[in-house]
Design an enzyme around this catalytic site. Structure first.
Site, PDB file in Angstrom:
ATOM      1  N   ASN A   8     -12.967   7.401   3.730  1.00 40.46           N
ATOM      2  CA  ASN A   8     -13.873   6.585   2.907  1.00 40.46           C
ATOM      3  C   ASN A   8     -15.128   7.303   2.448  1.00 40.46           C
ATOM      4  OD1 ASN A   8     -12.847   4.095   2.479  1.00 40.46           O
ATOM      5  ND2 ASN A   8     -13.607   3.227   4.419  1.00 40.46           N
ATOM      6  N   ARG A  33       0.823  -1.218   0.000  1.00 36.72           N
ATOM      7  CA  ARG A  33       0.000   0.000   0.000  1.00 36.72           C
ATOM      8  C   ARG A  33       0.852   1.261   0.000  1.00 36.72           C
ATOM      9  NH1 ARG A  33      -5.327  -1.657   2.733  1.00 36.72           N
ATOM     10  NH2 ARG A  33      -5.842   0.528   2.686  1.00 36.72           N
ATOM     11  N   GLU A  63       2.548   6.588   0.833  1.00 45.16           N
ATOM     12  CA  GLU A  63       3.737   7.449   0.857  1.00 45.16           C
ATOM     13  C   GLU A  63       3.703   8.469  -0.276  1.00 45.16           C
ATOM     14  OE1 GLU A  63       5.587   7.736   3.284  1.00 45.16           O
ATOM     15  OE2 GLU A  63       5.715   5.835   4.333  1.00 45.16           O
ATOM     16  N   GLY A  64       3.102   8.092  -1.403  1.00 46.53           N
ATOM     17  CA  GLY A  64       2.956   9.058  -2.503  1.00 46.53           C
ATOM     18  C   GLY A  64       2.122  10.247  -2.052  1.00 46.53           C
ATOM     19  N   TYR A 108       0.756   4.248  -2.572  1.00 43.67           N
ATOM     20  CA  TYR A 108      -0.346   5.215  -2.404  1.00 43.67           C
ATOM     21  C   TYR A 108      -0.115   6.072  -1.157  1.00 43.67           C
ATOM     22  CZ  TYR A 108      -5.209   6.885  -2.085  1.00 43.67           C
ATOM     23  OH  TYR A 108      -6.352   7.656  -2.014  1.00 43.67           O
ATOM     24  N   SER A 160     -19.129  -0.649  -2.772  1.00 45.63           N
ATOM     25  CA  SER A 160     -19.557  -1.110  -4.098  1.00 45.63           C
ATOM     26  C   SER A 160     -19.548  -2.637  -4.169  1.00 45.63           C
ATOM     27  CB  SER A 160     -18.667  -0.504  -5.188  1.00 45.63           C
ATOM     28  OG  SER A 160     -17.315  -0.583  -4.833  1.00 45.63           O
ATOM     29  N   ASN A 161     -18.533  -3.256  -3.554  1.00 39.59           N
ATOM     30  CA  ASN A 161     -18.473  -4.724  -3.516  1.00 39.59           C
ATOM     31  C   ASN A 161     -19.733  -5.322  -2.909  1.00 39.59           C
ATOM     32  OD1 ASN A 161     -16.134  -5.582  -4.617  1.00 39.59           O
ATOM     33  ND2 ASN A 161     -15.165  -6.208  -2.697  1.00 39.59           N
ATOM     34  N   PHE A 162     -20.074  -4.831  -1.737  1.00 42.63           N
ATOM     35  CA  PHE A 162     -21.218  -5.403  -1.020  1.00 42.63           C
ATOM     36  C   PHE A 162     -22.506  -5.202  -1.813  1.00 42.63           C
ATOM     37  CE2 PHE A 162     -19.476  -5.120   3.633  1.00 42.63           C
ATOM     38  CZ  PHE A 162     -18.452  -5.982   3.279  1.00 42.63           C
ATOM     39  N   PRO A 220      -5.892  -1.493   7.825  1.00 39.28           N
ATOM     40  CA  PRO A 220      -6.052  -0.894   9.160  1.00 39.28           C
ATOM     41  C   PRO A 220      -7.268  -1.454   9.895  1.00 39.28           C
ATOM     42  CG  PRO A 220      -6.414   0.740   7.410  1.00 39.28           C
ATOM     43  CD  PRO A 220      -6.103  -0.554   6.732  1.00 39.28           C
TER      44      PRO A 220
HETATM   45  N1  LIG Z   1     -13.114   7.933  -2.787  1.00 38.06           N
HETATM   46  C1  LIG Z   1     -12.527   7.926  -1.610  1.00 38.06           C
HETATM   47  O1  LIG Z   1     -13.068   7.368  -0.647  1.00 38.06           O
HETATM   48  C2  LIG Z   1     -11.209   8.637  -1.409  1.00 38.06           C
HETATM   49  C3  LIG Z   1     -10.618   8.570  -0.138  1.00 38.06           C
HETATM   50  C4  LIG Z   1      -9.424   9.219   0.059  1.00 38.06           C
HETATM   51  C5  LIG Z   1      -8.834   9.939  -0.954  1.00 38.06           C
HETATM   52  N2  LIG Z   1      -9.405   9.976  -2.166  1.00 38.06           N
HETATM   53  C6  LIG Z   1      -8.711  10.726  -3.216  1.00 38.06           C
HETATM   54  O2  LIG Z   1      -9.620  11.451  -4.004  1.00 38.06           O
HETATM   55  C7  LIG Z   1      -9.180  11.468  -5.360  1.00 38.06           C
HETATM   56  C8  LIG Z   1     -10.295  10.965  -6.268  1.00 38.06           C
HETATM   57  O3  LIG Z   1     -10.622   9.638  -5.890  1.00 38.06           O
HETATM   58  P1  LIG Z   1     -11.828   8.841  -6.544  1.00 38.06           P
HETATM   59  O4  LIG Z   1     -12.429   8.013  -5.483  1.00 38.06           O
HETATM   60  O5  LIG Z   1     -12.661   9.756  -7.325  1.00 38.06           O
HETATM   61  O6  LIG Z   1     -11.013   7.833  -7.474  1.00 38.06           O
HETATM   62  P2  LIG Z   1     -11.168   7.541  -9.036  1.00 38.06           P
HETATM   63  O7  LIG Z   1     -10.227   6.448  -9.356  1.00 38.06           O
HETATM   64  O8  LIG Z   1     -12.597   7.359  -9.387  1.00 38.06           O
HETATM   65  O9  LIG Z   1     -10.685   8.905  -9.680  1.00 38.06           O
HETATM   66  C9  LIG Z   1      -9.336   9.204  -9.924  1.00 38.06           C
HETATM   67  C10 LIG Z   1      -9.248   9.801 -11.314  1.00 38.06           C
HETATM   68  O10 LIG Z   1      -7.894  10.154 -11.572  1.00 38.06           O
HETATM   69  C11 LIG Z   1      -7.569   9.735 -12.909  1.00 38.06           C
HETATM   70  N3  LIG Z   1      -6.118   9.552 -12.973  1.00 38.06           N
HETATM   71  C12 LIG Z   1      -5.363   8.605 -12.352  1.00 38.06           C
HETATM   72  N4  LIG Z   1      -4.068   8.788 -12.641  1.00 38.06           N
HETATM   73  C13 LIG Z   1      -4.001   9.879 -13.451  1.00 38.06           C
HETATM   74  C14 LIG Z   1      -2.928  10.562 -14.086  1.00 38.06           C
HETATM   75  N5  LIG Z   1      -1.660  10.167 -13.939  1.00 38.06           N
HETATM   76  N6  LIG Z   1      -3.226  11.637 -14.854  1.00 38.06           N
HETATM   77  C15 LIG Z   1      -4.503  12.053 -15.032  1.00 38.06           C
HETATM   78  N7  LIG Z   1      -5.549  11.441 -14.455  1.00 38.06           N
HETATM   79  C16 LIG Z   1      -5.296  10.370 -13.672  1.00 38.06           C
HETATM   80  C17 LIG Z   1      -8.355   8.452 -13.102  1.00 38.06           C
HETATM   81  O11 LIG Z   1      -8.540   8.119 -14.457  1.00 38.06           O
HETATM   82  C18 LIG Z   1      -9.661   8.809 -12.406  1.00 38.06           C
HETATM   83  O12 LIG Z   1     -10.581   9.428 -13.262  1.00 38.06           O
HETATM   84  C19 LIG Z   1      -7.919  10.630  -5.432  1.00 38.06           C
HETATM   85  O13 LIG Z   1      -6.796  11.476  -5.398  1.00 38.06           O
HETATM   86  C20 LIG Z   1      -7.979   9.802  -4.172  1.00 38.06           C
HETATM   87  O14 LIG Z   1      -6.698   9.471  -3.707  1.00 38.06           O
HETATM   88  C21 LIG Z   1     -10.580   9.330  -2.424  1.00 38.06           C
END
Ligand SMILES: NC(=O)c1ccc[n+]([C@@H]2O[C@H](COP(=O)([O-])OP(=O)(O)OC[C@H]3O[C@@H](n4cnc5c(N)ncnc54)[C@H](O)[C@@H]3O)[C@@H](O)[C@H]2O)c1
Length: 328
Positions: free
Chosen positions: A179, A147, A152-153, A150, A194-196, A279
């Site tokens: 979440n 993990r 650390e990034g 993600y 979504s899974n459930f 976690p």
């Molecule tokens: N949904 C959650 O519960 C949640 C929780 C914590 C953080 N986040 C953060 O929110 C953001 C959006 O998450 P999400 O749930 O909508 O995910 P998602 O995967 O639906 O959306 C991410 C989008 O980024 C695009 N993408 C990925 N790499 C890319 C790149 N290199 N260049 C251009 N586009 C790129 C994907 O195609 C996608 O459309 C993310 O940064 C995620 O880390 C989401």
């Protein structure tokens, strides 16, 4: 229209994804111009199809690990695969998207003097030893696990945002998202809600990892997006980080039960081994967001689940569920 009014031009990276597409809907509704940049890795055109031909909406297929030159007033940086299945598919690209992507969008913000928002994550807290997690908690993160690309990034991206804030006086906003669920979640990303729902709608066994007593908090997407907008519109002296999420905790087993009740499914619950570094507990402390933004989630889990179930029912009815568990 007031002649002093100038509509904002807003860049949303990751705008074809789950959260990004909801954010864009809200920005367009309030009159902004939106440039959606996405490489469609996990996002899907179907999330923004309804905006085709909208006079204030533009889509650009672009990978943010490459520099981007556009003129905008604000940037929401959401681009990054968000679910473990997706971000572990190509972990090097995941880290690049968070780190090199952040460098590119921060450079752009600096050049055009745009306010810039970072979608960080509760994952930066890792497997927390403090519960619930306030923003001051530094986290408990494995640097070398599956993990880590993600976690650390995203941590490094936060560092970059705050260095641009201190070094270049950039106007930044960092939120840590917990979440979130709702319509347009990727059907096959392995995320628990979504899974459930899909398993329940298909009458398949509902798989929980471990004994199901690990807790999670689930925020409905509309509430989260309201938090994004309030954060972006807050004063320049509020860079964050701010936790955004729903502090009401449920165990995974309780969630499974609610989904079964709402769908009227005959699915049973089965236990699977817990994945590495999963976690045990995750719950946001949102005191800061409540105080600084007057924000807190409004949607009860049952109501949000009902809307999400309706969305997935539509997908299943149209026979539009992707066949493969893995992506492109
Ligand atoms: N949904 C959650 O519960 C949640 C929780 C914590 C953080 N986040 C953060 O929110 C953001 C959006 O998450 P999400 O749930 O909508 O995910 P998602 O995967 O639906 O959306 C991410 C989008 O980024 C695009 N993408 C990925 N790499 C890319 C790149 N290199 N260049 C251009 N586009 C790129 C994907 O195609 C996608 O459309 C993310 O940064 C995620 O880390 C989401």
């Amino acid at each position: 229209m007031n002649k002093n009014f100038r509509r904002k031009r807003i860049l949303v990276t990751g705008g074809a994804g789950f959260l990004g597409s909801h954010l864009i809907d809200r920005l367009l509704e309030r009159g902004d111009e939106v440039l959606c940049v996405d490489n469609l890795f996990t996002g899907d055109k179907s999330n923004i199809d309804h905006l085709a031909g909208h006079p204030r909406f533009e889509f650009m297929r672009h990978d943010i690990t490459f520099p981007l030159y556009v003129e905008v007033d604000q940037i929401y940086n959401l681009a990054c695969p968000a679910s473990p299945i997706h971000y572990q598919f190509d972990p090097v690209q995941t880290t690049k998207t968070s780190v090199v992507g952040a460098i590119n969008v921060l450079g752009l913000a600096k050049r055009v003097k745009a306010r810039i928002f970072q979608a960080s994550t509760s994952e930066i807290y890792g497997d927390p030893t403090v519960h619930p997690q306030p923003e001051e908690y530094w986290g408990n993160v494995n640097t070398i696990g599956p993990r880590s690309c993600y976690d650390e990034g995203k941590r490094c991206a936060e560092t970059l945002f705050f260095d641009y804030y201190r070094q270049h006086r950039l106007d930044i906003k960092v939120v840590r998202i917990f979440n979130t669920y709702g319509p347009r979640m990727h059907p096959n990303d392995g995320r628990v809600v979504s899974n459930f729902i899909i398993q329940a709608l298909q009458g398949a066994p509902i798989t929980i990892y471990g004994d199901g007593n690990q807790s999670r908090s689930f925020c409905y997407v509309d509430d989260l997006i309201e938090g994004f907008l309030r954060t972006m519109d807050s004063g320049p002296d509020m860079p964050g980080p701010l936790n955004l999420g729903n502090p009401s905790e449920f165990t995974i087993r309780e969630l499974a039960q609610q989904v079964i009740d709402l769908t009227g499914s005959k699915s049973t619950i089965v236990e699977m081994p817990l994945p590495q570094d999963d976690p045990r507990q995750r719950q946001p402390d949102i005191t800061k967001a409540q105080a600084e933004l007057g924000w807190q989630p409004q949607t009860p889990l049952r109501e949000g689940l009902a809307k999400t179930i309706e969305y997935f029912e539509g997908i299943i009815r149209r026979n539009a569920l992707p066949a493969e568990r893995l992506i492109p």
